[in-house]
Design a protein around this motif. Structure first.
Motif, PDB file in Angstrom:
ATOM      1  N   GLY A  11       2.331  -6.851  18.481  1.00  0.00           N
ATOM      2  CA  GLY A  11       2.333  -5.860  19.544  1.00  0.00           C
ATOM      3  C   GLY A  11       2.311  -6.478  21.243  1.00  0.00           C
ATOM      4  O   GLY A  11       1.751  -7.845  21.172  1.00  0.00           O
ATOM      5  N   ARG A  12       1.652  -5.330  21.306  1.00  0.00           N
ATOM      6  CA  ARG A  12       0.725  -6.140  22.670  1.00  0.00           C
ATOM      7  C   ARG A  12      -0.537  -4.669  22.668  1.00  0.00           C
ATOM      8  O   ARG A  12      -0.795  -4.324  22.366  1.00  0.00           O
ATOM      9  CB  ARG A  12       1.922  -5.319  23.488  1.00  0.00           C
ATOM     10  N   GLY A  13      -1.264  -5.452  23.566  1.00  0.00           N
ATOM     11  CA  GLY A  13      -3.033  -5.035  23.964  1.00  0.00           C
ATOM     12  C   GLY A  13      -3.628  -5.387  23.155  1.00  0.00           C
ATOM     13  O   GLY A  13      -3.305  -6.482  23.018  1.00  0.00           O
ATOM     14  N   ALA A  14      -4.433  -5.107  24.203  1.00  0.00           N
ATOM     15  CA  ALA A  14      -6.189  -5.536  23.153  1.00  0.00           C
ATOM     16  C   ALA A  14      -7.089  -4.498  22.981  1.00  0.00           C
ATOM     17  O   ALA A  14      -7.110  -3.237  23.390  1.00  0.00           O
ATOM     18  CB  ALA A  14      -6.926  -6.432  24.682  1.00  0.00           C
ATOM     19  N   ILE A  15      -8.970  -4.627  22.642  1.00  0.00           N
ATOM     20  CA  ILE A  15      -9.440  -4.143  22.569  1.00  0.00           C
ATOM     21  C   ILE A  15     -10.594  -5.309  22.458  1.00  0.00           C
ATOM     22  O   ILE A  15     -11.358  -6.258  22.252  1.00  0.00           O
ATOM     23  CB  ILE A  15      -9.902  -3.829  20.605  1.00  0.00           C
ATOM     24  N   VAL A  16     -10.992  -4.549  23.550  1.00  0.00           N
ATOM     25  CA  VAL A  16     -12.385  -5.453  24.324  1.00  0.00           C
ATOM     26  C   VAL A  16     -13.959  -4.843  24.291  1.00  0.00           C
ATOM     27  O   VAL A  16     -14.006  -3.348  24.335  1.00  0.00           O
ATOM     28  CB  VAL A  16     -12.182  -5.789  25.673  1.00  0.00           C
ATOM     29  N   VAL A  17     -15.159  -4.897  23.352  1.00  0.00           N
ATOM     30  CA  VAL A  17     -16.230  -4.291  23.798  1.00  0.00           C
ATOM     31  C   VAL A  17     -16.933  -4.854  24.907  1.00  0.00           C
ATOM     32  O   VAL A  17     -17.377  -5.805  25.213  1.00  0.00           O
ATOM     33  CB  VAL A  17     -16.877  -4.950  22.885  1.00  0.00           C
ATOM     34  N   PHE A  18     -17.386  -3.720  26.002  1.00  0.00           N
ATOM     35  CA  PHE A  18     -17.751  -4.002  27.059  1.00  0.00           C
ATOM     36  C   PHE A  18     -19.320  -3.735  26.690  1.00  0.00           C
ATOM     37  O   PHE A  18     -19.961  -2.839  26.595  1.00  0.00           O
ATOM     38  CB  PHE A  18     -17.363  -4.098  28.622  1.00  0.00           C
ATOM     39  N   ILE A  34      -9.644  -0.213  24.876  1.00  0.00           N
ATOM     40  CA  ILE A  34      -8.428  -0.253  23.396  1.00  0.00           C
ATOM     41  C   ILE A  34      -7.065   0.129  24.426  1.00  0.00           C
ATOM     42  O   ILE A  34      -7.417   1.530  25.579  1.00  0.00           O
ATOM     43  CB  ILE A  34      -8.088   0.631  22.593  1.00  0.00           C
ATOM     44  N   SER A  35      -6.913  -0.953  24.942  1.00  0.00           N
ATOM     45  CA  SER A  35      -5.031  -0.778  25.809  1.00  0.00           C
ATOM     46  C   SER A  35      -3.828  -1.112  25.243  1.00  0.00           C
ATOM     47  O   SER A  35      -3.851  -0.921  24.023  1.00  0.00           O
ATOM     48  CB  SER A  35      -5.320  -1.832  26.770  1.00  0.00           C
ATOM     49  N   ASP A  36      -3.167   0.275  26.205  1.00  0.00           N
ATOM     50  CA  ASP A  36      -1.866   0.138  25.520  1.00  0.00           C
ATOM     51  C   ASP A  36      -1.195  -0.408  26.684  1.00  0.00           C
ATOM     52  O   ASP A  36      -0.843   0.875  27.784  1.00  0.00           O
ATOM     53  CB  ASP A  36      -1.292   1.152  25.359  1.00  0.00           C
ATOM     54  N   PRO A  37      -0.808  -1.597  27.477  1.00  0.00           N
ATOM     55  CA  PRO A  37       0.126  -1.803  28.296  1.00  0.00           C
ATOM     56  C   PRO A  37       1.579  -1.046  28.319  1.00  0.00           C
ATOM     57  O   PRO A  37       2.399  -0.761  26.904  1.00  0.00           O
ATOM     58  CB  PRO A  37       0.474  -3.101  27.805  1.00  0.00           C
ATOM     59  N   GLN A  38       1.567  -0.640  29.067  1.00  0.00           N
ATOM     60  CA  GLN A  38       3.554  -0.095  29.892  1.00  0.00           C
ATOM     61  C   GLN A  38       4.671  -0.904  28.891  1.00  0.00           C
ATOM     62  O   GLN A  38       4.105  -2.230  28.749  1.00  0.00           O
ATOM     63  CB  GLN A  38       3.458  -0.686  31.282  1.00  0.00           C
ATOM     64  N   PRO A  39       5.720  -0.470  28.398  1.00  0.00           N
ATOM     65  CA  PRO A  39       5.975  -1.475  28.035  1.00  0.00           C
ATOM     66  C   PRO A  39       7.140  -2.680  28.880  1.00  0.00           C
ATOM     67  O   PRO A  39       7.885  -1.576  30.155  1.00  0.00           O
ATOM     68  CB  PRO A  39       7.265  -0.004  27.699  1.00  0.00           C
ATOM     69  N   ALA A  40       7.466  -2.905  28.763  1.00  0.00           N
ATOM     70  CA  ALA A  40       8.170  -4.105  29.566  1.00  0.00           C
ATOM     71  C   ALA A  40       8.485  -5.209  28.399  1.00  0.00           C
ATOM     72  O   ALA A  40       7.483  -5.856  27.029  1.00  0.00           O
ATOM     73  CB  ALA A  40       7.114  -4.668  30.475  1.00  0.00           C
TER      74      ALA A  40
END
Length: 94
Positions: free
Chosen positions: A45-52, A6-12
């Motif tokens: 909002g922002r971010g993604a969930i990826v299953v690798f 799960i990503s939490d991108p830097q605020p921008a």
């Protein structure tokens, strides 16, 4: 080995990252074509969930570094176990 990341991108501002977001999607498409990415969900909002699905922790590390190169982010990683495996363990103990 499967991992949910799960990503939490830097605020921008969204307008500031629009160009680099296409880099992420191009990178992600290549991982899907290679069979490394099993599922993708975009967070509200922002971010993604990826299953690798990867062969090693080192491969996961490389992928997360590449992802962060596309979209700088903090990541939360969850190792996953096939539900059939857990069900077999539960049924064996019953």
């Amino acid at each position: 080995m499967q991992f949910m990341v799960i990503s939490d991108p830097q605020p921008a501002r969204p307008s500031q990252v629009r160009g680099i977001q296409t880099t992420f999607w191009d990178w992600l498409d290549r991982q899907k074509e290679a069979g490394i990415v099993k599922a993708v969900y975009v967070k509200t909002g922002r971010g993604a969930i990826v299953v690798f699905d990867v062969e090693s922790h080192e491969t996961l590390h490389r992928l997360m570094t590449e992802w962060s190169d596309c979209v700088p982010a903090a990541f939360t990683v969850f190792p996953l176990i096939d539900p059939a495996h857990q069900e077999a363990i539960a049924r064996k103990g019953a």
